[in-house]
Design an enzyme around this catalytic site. Sequence first.
Site, PDB file in Angstrom:
ATOM      1  CG  ASP A  17       9.768  22.806 -10.360  1.00  0.00           C
ATOM      2  OD1 ASP A  17       8.824  23.169  -9.623  1.00  0.00           O
ATOM      3  OD2 ASP A  17       9.675  22.819 -11.603  1.00  0.00           O
ATOM      4  CB  SER A  18       6.545  19.544 -10.086  1.00  0.00           C
ATOM      5  OG  SER A  18       6.418  20.701 -10.894  1.00  0.00           O
ATOM      6  CE1 TYR A  49       5.185  16.317  -8.424  1.00  0.00           C
ATOM      7  CE2 TYR A  49       5.782  17.665  -6.535  1.00  0.00           C
ATOM      8  CZ  TYR A  49       5.989  16.550  -7.312  1.00  0.00           C
ATOM      9  OH  TYR A  49       6.983  15.666  -6.984  1.00  0.00           O
ATOM     10  N   GLY A  50       0.444  20.834  -9.934  1.00  0.00           N
ATOM     11  CA  GLY A  50      -0.498  21.927  -9.661  1.00  0.00           C
ATOM     12  C   GLY A  50      -1.940  21.526  -9.463  1.00  0.00           C
ATOM     13  CB  CYS A  80       8.059  23.679  -6.820  1.00  0.00           C
ATOM     14  SG  CYS A  80       6.420  23.114  -7.309  1.00  0.00           S
ATOM     15  CG  ASN A  81       5.500  29.558  -6.547  1.00  0.00           C
ATOM     16  OD1 ASN A  81       5.622  30.463  -5.741  1.00  0.00           O
ATOM     17  ND2 ASN A  81       6.178  29.540  -7.682  1.00  0.00           N
ATOM     18  CB  THR A  82       2.583  23.453  -6.618  1.00  0.00           C
ATOM     19  OG1 THR A  82       2.313  24.300  -7.748  1.00  0.00           O
ATOM     20  CG2 THR A  82       1.384  22.600  -6.330  1.00  0.00           C
ATOM     21  CD  GLU A 165       6.969  20.087 -16.942  1.00  0.00           C
ATOM     22  OE1 GLU A 165       7.295  18.923 -17.193  1.00  0.00           O
ATOM     23  OE2 GLU A 165       7.614  20.817 -16.154  1.00  0.00           O
ATOM     24  CB  CYS A 199       3.753  28.866 -11.521  1.00  0.00           C
ATOM     25  SG  CYS A 199       4.222  27.288 -12.253  1.00  0.00           S
ATOM     26  CB  THR A 200       9.432  27.953 -10.715  1.00  0.00           C
ATOM     27  OG1 THR A 200       8.935  26.601 -10.657  1.00  0.00           O
ATOM     28  CG2 THR A 200       9.568  28.487  -9.307  1.00  0.00           C
ATOM     29  CG  HIS A 201       6.693  25.222 -15.068  1.00  0.00           C
ATOM     30  ND1 HIS A 201       6.888  24.767 -13.787  1.00  0.00           N
ATOM     31  CD2 HIS A 201       6.840  24.145 -15.884  1.00  0.00           C
ATOM     32  CE1 HIS A 201       7.137  23.459 -13.823  1.00  0.00           C
ATOM     33  NE2 HIS A 201       7.113  23.061 -15.091  1.00  0.00           N
TER      34      HIS A 201
HETATM   35  N1  DGL Z   1       6.681  24.950 -11.041  1.00  0.00           N
HETATM   36  C1  DGL Z   1       5.662  24.682 -10.087  1.00  0.00           C
HETATM   37  C2  DGL Z   1       5.281  25.907  -9.298  1.00  0.00           C
HETATM   38  O1  DGL Z   1       6.087  26.802  -9.121  1.00  0.00           O
HETATM   39  C3  DGL Z   1       4.405  23.980 -10.493  1.00  0.00           C
HETATM   40  C4  DGL Z   1       4.281  23.235 -11.693  1.00  0.00           C
HETATM   41  C5  DGL Z   1       3.354  22.057 -11.563  1.00  0.00           C
HETATM   42  O2  DGL Z   1       2.122  22.221 -11.641  1.00  0.00           O
HETATM   43  O3  DGL Z   1       3.896  20.999 -11.366  1.00  0.00           O
HETATM   44  O4  DGL Z   1       4.178  25.996  -8.810  1.00  0.00           O
END
Ligand code: DGL
Length: 281
Positions: A17-18, A49-50, A80-82, A165, A199-201
Site C-alpha cells: 500500500d502507499s 498516492y491519491g 491500495c485502490n489507487t 496518515e 480506499c483502504t485507509h
Molecule cells: N490506501 C490507498 C487506497 O486504497 C490510497 C491512499 C493514498 O492516497 O495514498 O486508495
Amino acid sequence: MPTYIADHRPGPIGIFDSGYGGLTILEKIRHLLPQYDYIYLGDNARAPYGTRSFEVVYEFTRQAVLKLFSMGCRLVILACNTASAKALRSIQQLDLPLVAPDRRVLGIIRPTAEAVGNITRTSHVGVLATVGTIQSCSYTLEIKKLFPHIQVVGEACPMWVPLVENREYDNPGADYFIEKYIKALMAQDARIDTAILACTHYPLLLDKIRRYLPAGVTPLIQGDIVAESLKDYLARHPEMEQRCQRGGECTFYTTESPEKFAVLASIFLQKKVTVTRLTLD
Ligand code: DGL
C-alpha cells in the site's frame, strides 16, 4: 531491470500500500489465511498516492512490486485502490511478461466490484475514494461490466487519507470533511443504499462515516471481501498456492520512519509490530 526466472520455491505473499491503509486488508487476510508468511510494504515516504498522476503511481507501484519480488514474493496484492486503479493493468500486461512471467500481482477493485452486486438492493451504489481512483472511473467500469443495471456515482475525498496518515481522524476537525464528502455523494443520487469505502485507509474513519451516512446506506468495507477472494484465487490456482510460504509470520517494511510506522500500525492492528526501513528506486 532485474528479471526473475521461473522458480518454484515458496515465498511470502507481498502486501503493498502507499502507506498504512493496506494494514486493514492485511489484518483480514491474515485472519482468514493465517498459515502463510507475509511481507507488508508501505511507501509512507511518498504517500499519499491519491492525488498523483497515472505515470507516477505506476512508477512507484512498479518499484514496490519489484522490491517485493526481490525479497522472494511470488504473489503480490496491491492493497491500495489507487495503485490498483492506476498501475495494476500496466504491471500485469507490460511488466510481468518481461520480468517475472510466473509471478502474479492482484488488485482489490475487481473483487469489490464482484461483491457489490450481491449487496445493493436499490442497484444504486456510491463510491468514496481518492481523487485518483475516482478519476480513473475503475469502479464504474468494473461494476458496469459485471452488473450493467447498477447505477454508480463517485465522490473524491482528498482530505480523508491525510486525516488518517496524520492521526487526526479522531479529532473534531475530521467531522467537517467526513460530512462534507458524504453529503456531496448523496446529493448525486439519493437512492444509493451501498457506499463502497474504496480506499483502504477509510475503515479507520468508519465510526464517523457511519455517523454521517443516511440511515439505510451501508458502508462496504473491503478487507473481508479481498481476503475471501484471495482464498478463492489460491484454491483455483494450486500451482501458486504451493509457492506461498507457510509459517504464519509477517514482516513489515516502510520507506519512512520505522518508529512512526510502528506506532500507527499498532493502532491499525491492535498489536505491536517490528518495522524495518527500506528505499525504493
Ligand atoms: N490506501 C490507498 C487506497 O486504497 C490510497 C491512499 C493514498 O492516497 O495514498 O486508495
